[in-house]
Design a protein around this motif. Structure first.
Motif, mmCIF file in Angstrom:
data_model
loop_
_atom_site.group_PDB
_atom_site.id
_atom_site.type_symbol
_atom_site.label_atom_id
_atom_site.label_comp_id
_atom_site.label_asym_id
_atom_site.label_seq_id
_atom_site.Cartn_x
_atom_site.Cartn_y
_atom_site.Cartn_z
ATOM 1 N N ASN A 135 0.836 -1.211 0.000
ATOM 2 C CA ASN A 135 0.000 0.000 0.000
ATOM 3 C C ASN A 135 0.868 1.258 0.000
ATOM 4 O OD1 ASN A 135 -2.680 1.320 0.212
ATOM 5 N ND2 ASN A 135 -1.716 2.136 2.051
ATOM 6 N N ALA A 136 1.978 1.213 0.756
ATOM 7 C CA ALA A 136 2.877 2.378 0.808
ATOM 8 C C ALA A 136 3.394 2.710 -0.592
ATOM 9 C CB ALA A 136 4.051 2.078 1.744
ATOM 10 N N VAL A 137 3.801 1.681 -1.330
ATOM 11 C CA VAL A 137 4.346 1.904 -2.675
ATOM 12 C C VAL A 137 3.243 2.441 -3.593
ATOM 13 C CG1 VAL A 137 5.512 0.838 -4.639
ATOM 14 C CG2 VAL A 137 6.010 0.038 -2.330
ATOM 15 N N ALA A 138 2.061 1.852 -3.478
ATOM 16 C CA ALA A 138 0.954 2.263 -4.351
ATOM 17 C C ALA A 138 0.556 3.723 -4.083
ATOM 18 C CB ALA A 138 -0.243 1.335 -4.144
ATOM 19 N N GLU A 139 0.554 4.117 -2.833
ATOM 20 C CA GLU A 139 0.209 5.519 -2.535
ATOM 21 C C GLU A 139 1.255 6.451 -3.142
ATOM 22 O OE1 GLU A 139 -0.801 6.466 1.507
ATOM 23 O OE2 GLU A 139 -2.336 4.901 1.622
ATOM 24 N N LEU A 140 2.528 6.026 -3.108
ATOM 25 C CA LEU A 140 3.583 6.864 -3.695
ATOM 26 C C LEU A 140 3.383 7.029 -5.203
ATOM 27 C CD1 LEU A 140 6.280 8.403 -3.087
ATOM 28 C CD2 LEU A 140 7.435 6.369 -3.933
ATOM 29 N N VAL A 141 2.919 5.971 -5.857
ATOM 30 C CA VAL A 141 2.653 6.056 -7.306
ATOM 31 C C VAL A 141 1.765 7.269 -7.586
ATOM 32 C CG1 VAL A 141 1.386 4.951 -9.213
ATOM 33 C CG2 VAL A 141 2.950 3.594 -7.791
ATOM 34 N N PHE A 142 0.715 7.394 -6.786
ATOM 35 C CA PHE A 142 -0.237 8.467 -7.073
ATOM 36 C C PHE A 142 0.247 9.825 -6.557
ATOM 37 C CE2 PHE A 142 -2.513 4.626 -7.801
ATOM 38 C CZ PHE A 142 -3.117 4.911 -9.013
ATOM 39 N N GLY A 143 0.994 9.806 -5.444
ATOM 40 C CA GLY A 143 1.569 11.065 -4.954
ATOM 41 C C GLY A 143 2.451 11.680 -6.034
ATOM 42 N N MET A 144 3.317 10.846 -6.615
ATOM 43 C CA MET A 144 4.243 11.346 -7.641
ATOM 44 C C MET A 144 3.493 11.715 -8.921
ATOM 45 S SD MET A 144 7.682 8.995 -7.313
ATOM 46 C CE MET A 144 6.974 7.491 -7.975
ATOM 47 N N THR A 145 2.490 10.895 -9.273
ATOM 48 C CA THR A 145 1.780 11.130 -10.535
ATOM 49 C C THR A 145 1.008 12.441 -10.492
ATOM 50 O OG1 THR A 145 1.612 8.745 -10.867
ATOM 51 C CG2 THR A 145 0.161 10.114 -12.189
ATOM 52 N N VAL A 146 0.312 12.671 -9.389
ATOM 53 C CA VAL A 146 -0.467 13.916 -9.287
ATOM 54 C C VAL A 146 0.488 15.111 -9.330
ATOM 55 C CG1 VAL A 146 -1.933 15.303 -7.765
ATOM 56 C CG2 VAL A 146 -2.458 12.885 -8.140
ATOM 57 N N MET A 147 1.605 15.005 -8.633
ATOM 58 C CA MET A 147 2.566 16.106 -8.658
ATOM 59 C C MET A 147 3.045 16.362 -10.093
ATOM 60 S SD MET A 147 6.110 16.475 -6.569
ATOM 61 C CE MET A 147 6.850 15.090 -7.378
ATOM 62 N N GLY A 173 0.712 -4.001 -7.481
ATOM 63 C CA GLY A 173 -0.153 -3.723 -8.633
ATOM 64 C C GLY A 173 -1.625 -3.695 -8.251
ATOM 65 N N ARG A 174 -2.031 -4.604 -7.391
ATOM 66 C CA ARG A 174 -3.453 -4.663 -7.006
ATOM 67 C C ARG A 174 -3.844 -3.466 -6.137
ATOM 68 N NH1 ARG A 174 -2.335 -10.434 -6.874
ATOM 69 N NH2 ARG A 174 -2.198 -10.440 -4.612
ATOM 70 N N CYS A 175 -2.904 -3.000 -5.300
ATOM 71 C CA CYS A 175 -3.198 -1.784 -4.510
ATOM 72 C C CYS A 175 -3.305 -0.569 -5.430
ATOM 73 C CB CYS A 175 -2.088 -1.514 -3.485
ATOM 74 S SG CYS A 175 -2.135 -2.624 -2.085
ATOM 75 N N VAL A 176 -2.449 -0.542 -6.456
ATOM 76 C CA VAL A 176 -2.506 0.571 -7.425
ATOM 77 C C VAL A 176 -3.878 0.576 -8.107
ATOM 78 C CG1 VAL A 176 -1.557 1.408 -9.631
ATOM 79 C CG2 VAL A 176 -0.016 0.731 -7.786
ATOM 80 N N ALA A 177 -4.373 -0.612 -8.453
ATOM 81 C CA ALA A 177 -5.689 -0.705 -9.107
ATOM 82 C C ALA A 177 -6.785 -0.144 -8.197
ATOM 83 C CB ALA A 177 -5.988 -2.161 -9.456
ATOM 84 N N ARG A 178 -6.732 -0.522 -6.924
ATOM 85 C CA ARG A 178 -7.757 -0.049 -5.972
ATOM 86 C C ARG A 178 -7.770 1.483 -5.911
ATOM 87 N NH1 ARG A 178 -6.261 1.237 -1.096
ATOM 88 N NH2 ARG A 178 -4.605 -0.303 -0.868
ATOM 89 N N ILE A 179 -6.586 2.074 -5.822
ATOM 90 C CA ILE A 179 -6.520 3.533 -5.698
ATOM 91 C C ILE A 179 -6.895 4.201 -7.023
ATOM 92 C CG2 ILE A 179 -5.012 5.484 -5.128
ATOM 93 C CD1 ILE A 179 -3.352 3.522 -3.386
#
Ligand code: NAD
Length: 307
Positions: free
Chosen positions: A105-117, A145-151
């Motif tokens: 989950n930590a990695v998946a949240e970072l995906v979106f933190g960086m992407t939005v920025m 990957g599955r956490c990324v999908a959820r977010i």
């Protein structure tokens, strides 16, 4: 009673470290820690009499194992285990385990933190874009990957996923489009997020041919491993596609060149930090302790990776 060493160049948080020790000591094991070591000789000395080793990104080489004649198990508190020489471990009969899913989950949240920025242009005041309705392709549909999908679904994105080994039910359960052809994934999705391991099949597999298939305003997000990128192909993509951006928690070797030649089209965390949350720290460290306990109690090797 077994001797367990927690060897971490980059230590666990105090809370995680205390929890790990408590779990091991409850089972009667003797626990020592080696933190922030700067010389591999310190590690060689510390492993001399241990039966179990809990590590993070620490390099556990053939030489380290040669200094540890009693070593029975190494647990990597985390998902990737390319820091451990699996062949050497197998030859010596040492079990190597990871703790899958604990930091996903930590990695998946970072995906979106960086992407939005990135799509908000680093908050420089100019007009950005949104994720709603956009297509994201997830390459490697495991724990992260599955956490990324959820977010991604929470953002209202259309989610596509590819995984060479995951069974159909995994995609159905997650409610995502299952893509079987990698070219199709890259052709379809403006955003591609990488969650594959680095191995002989995947190293340098993300090349120009693949990247050049991506639609306009393509963004590649890599929180997996730097090695899966063919850096020459990446630079070619930067050169030929002014709309292309690259975001990574695992910076490329050529990061200075990219920074100089393609400003504002990339973001690299200063140091890999995807799993660097107190929750992930705790989860992975505690899971490692439980796995060591289970191994010594009942021979459980559920998470063995050097089969
Ligand atoms: P995981 O093992 O749960 O998932 C990996 C998935 O990739 C599996 O489902 C597997 O079937 C699939 N896969 C393997 N080879 C493939 C291929 N050639 N093509 C498509 N799919 C393939 O691992 P995870 O916990 O989701 O971690 C994924 C990656 O992220 C790993 O490389 C790991 O090292 C990295 N990671 C990075 C951080 C960080 O701090 N940035 C933290 C955790 C994990």
């Amino acid at each position: 009673m077994k001797k367990v060493l927690i060897a971490t160049e980059k230590p666990f948080s105090k809370q995680a470290s205390d929890g790990i020790k408590a779990l091991l000591q409850e089972k009667g094991h003797k626990v020592r820690t080696l933190e922030k070591y700067t010389d591999v000789n310190q590690l060689y000395e510390a492993v001399a009499d241990v039966n179990a080793l809990i590590v993070r990104s620490d390099l556990i080489t053939k030489e380290v194992m040669a200094h540890a004649p009693n070593l029975e198990i190494v647990v990597r508190a985390g998902a990737g285990y390319d820091n451990i020489d699996l062949d050497a471990a197998t030859q010596k009969g040492i079990v190597v385990e990871n703790t899958p899913g604990q930091n996903s989950n930590a990695v998946a949240e970072l995906v979106f933190g960086m992407t939005v920025m990135y799509i908000r242009k680093f908050f420089d005041g100019s007009t950005g874009t949104e994720l709603l309705g956009k297509k994201i392709g997830i390459q490697g549909f495991g724990a992260v990957g599955r956490c990324v999908a959820r977010i991604a679904k929470g953002f209202g994105m259309e989610v596509y996923a590819l995984d060479t080994f995951a069974p159909e039910e995994v995609f159905e359960k997650a409610g995502v489009h299952h893509v079987k052809d990698i070219n199709e994934l890259y052709k379809t999705c403006q955003f591609i997020s990488l969650h594959i391991p680095a191995n002989s099949e995947t190293v340098k597999s993300i090349n120009y041919e693949l990247l050049s298939k991506m639609p306009k305003n393509a963004v590649l997000i890599n929180t997996a491993r730097a090695e899966v990128i063919d850096e020459e192909g990446l630079i070619e993509m930067f050169q030929n596609r002014e709309d292309f951006g690259y975001i990574a928690d695992v910076a490329p070797k050529n990061k200075d060149l990219i920074a100089e030649r393609f400003p504002k089209r990339f973001f690299f965390t200063p140091k890999k930090c995807g799993a660097q949350t107190s929750e992930a720290n705790n989860n992975a460290g505690l899971a490692a302790a439980v796995q060591v306990n289970n191994f010594f109690e009942s021979g459980d090797k559920k998470y063995q990776v050097n089969l």
